[in-house]
Design an enzyme around this catalytic site. Structure first.
Site, PDB file in Angstrom:
ATOM      1  N   ASP A 216     -50.919  54.240 -46.368  1.00 33.25           N
ATOM      2  CA  ASP A 216     -49.646  54.193 -45.636  1.00 33.25           C
ATOM      3  C   ASP A 216     -49.723  53.132 -44.529  1.00 33.25           C
ATOM      4  OD1 ASP A 216     -47.039  55.335 -44.594  1.00 33.25           O
ATOM      5  OD2 ASP A 216     -48.364  55.759 -42.892  1.00 33.25           O
TER       6      ASP A 216
ATOM      7  N   LYS B 161     -47.704  49.273 -43.952  1.00 38.62           N
ATOM      8  CA  LYS B 161     -47.071  48.797 -42.726  1.00 38.62           C
ATOM      9  C   LYS B 161     -47.688  47.472 -42.271  1.00 38.62           C
ATOM     10  CE  LYS B 161     -45.751  53.509 -41.553  1.00 38.62           C
ATOM     11  NZ  LYS B 161     -46.231  54.773 -40.968  1.00 38.62           N
TER      12      LYS B 161
END
Lengths: 365, 365
Positions: A223, A227
């Site tokens: 995750d 980003k």
């Protein structure tokens, strides 16, 4: 006035509708909604009642059909925006066709911007480079502030720096609320802090709903890597998930175990491993933080466990806040932005702000 | 493409021109420049050479005349923006007439937004509510990000929160780079920090060029009060400089002395006074910080010397950074934005970003 359709009305989509209802914006008109099963599409671009959309959707006999929804929006007399509130790869792969149909896109879905570089390049080249589907309606635009740090002004700020010619050198941050919580609690220099086992903190985080159903989906760094990829690409790097250096902190022996339950039950066997890492840091006046780094000029981009001295702003972080630091030529000491980077209210806020930015751009007022 | 005129080409104006030159933006065309004496206005809206503007201005025989500059810009075939890089009250009082002439305004000048409430209300009601001077050119808009925290995304973020219906409860911050530097050095919990007299720190700050020529113009809190007024008005409060509670930390005996030199020579007599305040804080595990507060729901708005515990983000601030915290319904733990809030490069960055935002809004691409 822009006409808007929403794909996905789970936690975030529902919260967005609640925020729109609370503010009774006259600039935004919701004309279509769909979840994975049903769909509500208004007649002749009239507004779907924000007080009653749940009943309308539950009672709808129209099967979900995104192509129809896109077609309907593209024929609106006003500029239309489609909001993707899913986290689906498949839906993100349709963005180029939505843009080609003249629709603007706002989304917290990271997939279109952190997946294949060719999809990303298609999206960015179509955004802002197509005529509107009808002359005078404005060009299709893409805004995705909520893909990084939810509503925190991360991508807006990075975009402003890049557009005005600042030389971004580094973007460094704690991009995950989950990992923020875990390491803020596990690794601290505060003399008053109770010493806790790593596995116990993960257990509490899971119980509080801070982690994914399987916490390995947080601890593996993917995750955060998404980003980092999004920020890196905005800063001009061709980062790719498949080649980015990502430190998976799930102990190797537990990476293959079948279930989340088995993982959780075996994690305590590795408390010593994490404790040793932390002791080494703390003895040196430092703390452990799990960070993402975009290293624009060097080769240090990636996701990793890093030690920071107690005086560093990352060291005194609390709760589950995100914190992101931009180091640039004009800001050699950095711009730091800190705050809640997860949750429905702040994610919907980012989406709502993006909708208004598009409305202002295509209509000027 | 927007046409742009600049009023005031001192440090900030020159830096803006340098940033525009370095990025060779095709969306922005400088067609007029003026300082307090001379003016350069191009023929037929051609671009003034960014490589050569200094010579052009120095050699110009045209006397400065802002009315002529405004008239020229207002007849541009493109949307026009006027950049006020002065800090003049008199010039800010002309904003309503500039807006009525169809011009957008970008400025780091705080006067128009923190002065009389009636001027502020005129500016905000004319901005965004007038037709362009020529149909199709776009409505006149006002952006002034650089009035608070220079290029840091303070006003953008506050505006987004307000527009999307978040309930802003408090804006609290160290809004002055000068006072940040002074108190970060004077009041610290770090055991290693050398103990310094308050007057010595002010002296060094003055020598480094961090203070106004007369440091009382920083220590009296009026610059911070202007920034608090700007944020407060954006958050919906009718703050007014004349009634805002501002703690002037210049010792009363020195408020009336004639010169900056006399002030500096007498300040050491008050080192004990400041030392006592600091000792009382430090003995309690706290530090002193000079902050501005917008208290949206209560009556605590003002500028004051406040004690913060060592764990507070304001306590660990370094150098001359600004730090601003927004507490809202959606962000109960706050959004914090920190970084350099003064200096030509970061102020010009804020102006440049604002110009691009107007260009995008009036032209959509």
């Amino acid at each position: 006035m822009v006409t808007v359709g929403i794909v996905g009305v789970g936690l975030v989509g529902s919260e967005l509708l609640a925020q729109l209802q609370a503010t009774s914006s006259k600039l935004i008109k919701i004309v279509a909604l769909t979840n994975s099963k049903r769909m509500v599409v208004s007649d002749s671009y009239t507004e779907i009642s924000l007080a009653d959309w749940k009943n309308k959707l539950a009672g709808s006999t129209t099967e979900a059909n995104i192509s129809h929804l896109v077609q309907y929006l593209s024929k609106s007399p006003e500029h239309s925006i489609i909001i993707d509130c899913t986290s689906s790869d498949h839906i993100a792969s349709q963005y180029p066709s939505w843009l080609s149909a003249g629709l603007s896109i706002v989304t917290p879905n990271k997939k279109g911007f952190s997946g294949s570089l060719s999809l990303y390049e298609q999206i960015t080249s179509l955004s802002n480079n197509l005529p509107g589907s009808t002359p005078g309606k404005g060009k299709p635009l893409v805004y995705h502030e909520s893909t990084v740090g939810a509503g925190l002004p991360i991508l807006n700020t990075l975009t402003d720096l890049v557009k005005t010619g600042d030389k971004v050198q580094k973007v460094e941050g704690i991009f995950s609320g989950t990992l923020s919580y875990i390491f803020n609690n596990f690794s601290t220099l505060s003399a008053n802090a109770e010493k806790k086992n790593f596995s116990d903190i993960v257990k509490v985080a899971k119980e509080l709903g801070y982690t994914e159903p399987d916490p390995r989906d947080d601890l593996n760094g993917m995750d955060v890597a998404r980003k980092v990829t999004i920020c890196g690409r905005l800063a001009g790097l061709d980062l790719d998930l498949s080649t980015l250096a990502v430190e998976n902190i799930v102990p190797q022996e537990l990476q293959g175990v079948a279930s989340a339950d088995e993982f959780m039950s075996k994690l305590p066997q590795f408390d010593d491993h994490f404790q040793k890492l932390n002791d080494a840091a703390v003895q040196n006046g430092e703390v452990l933080r799990y960070v993402g780094v975009v290293d624009v000029q060097g080769s240090g981009s990636g996701v990793k466990l890093v030690r920071y001295p107690g005086s560093h702003p990352f060291a005194s972080l609390q709760g589950s806040d995100n914190i992101i630091k931009f180091t640039t030529e004009r800001f050699p000491n950095g711009i730091i932005i800190q705050g809640a980077g997860a949750g429905a209210a702040v994610t919907a806020f980012g989406i709502y702000s993006d909708i208004l930015k598009i409305q202002e751009r295509v209509q000027g007022f």
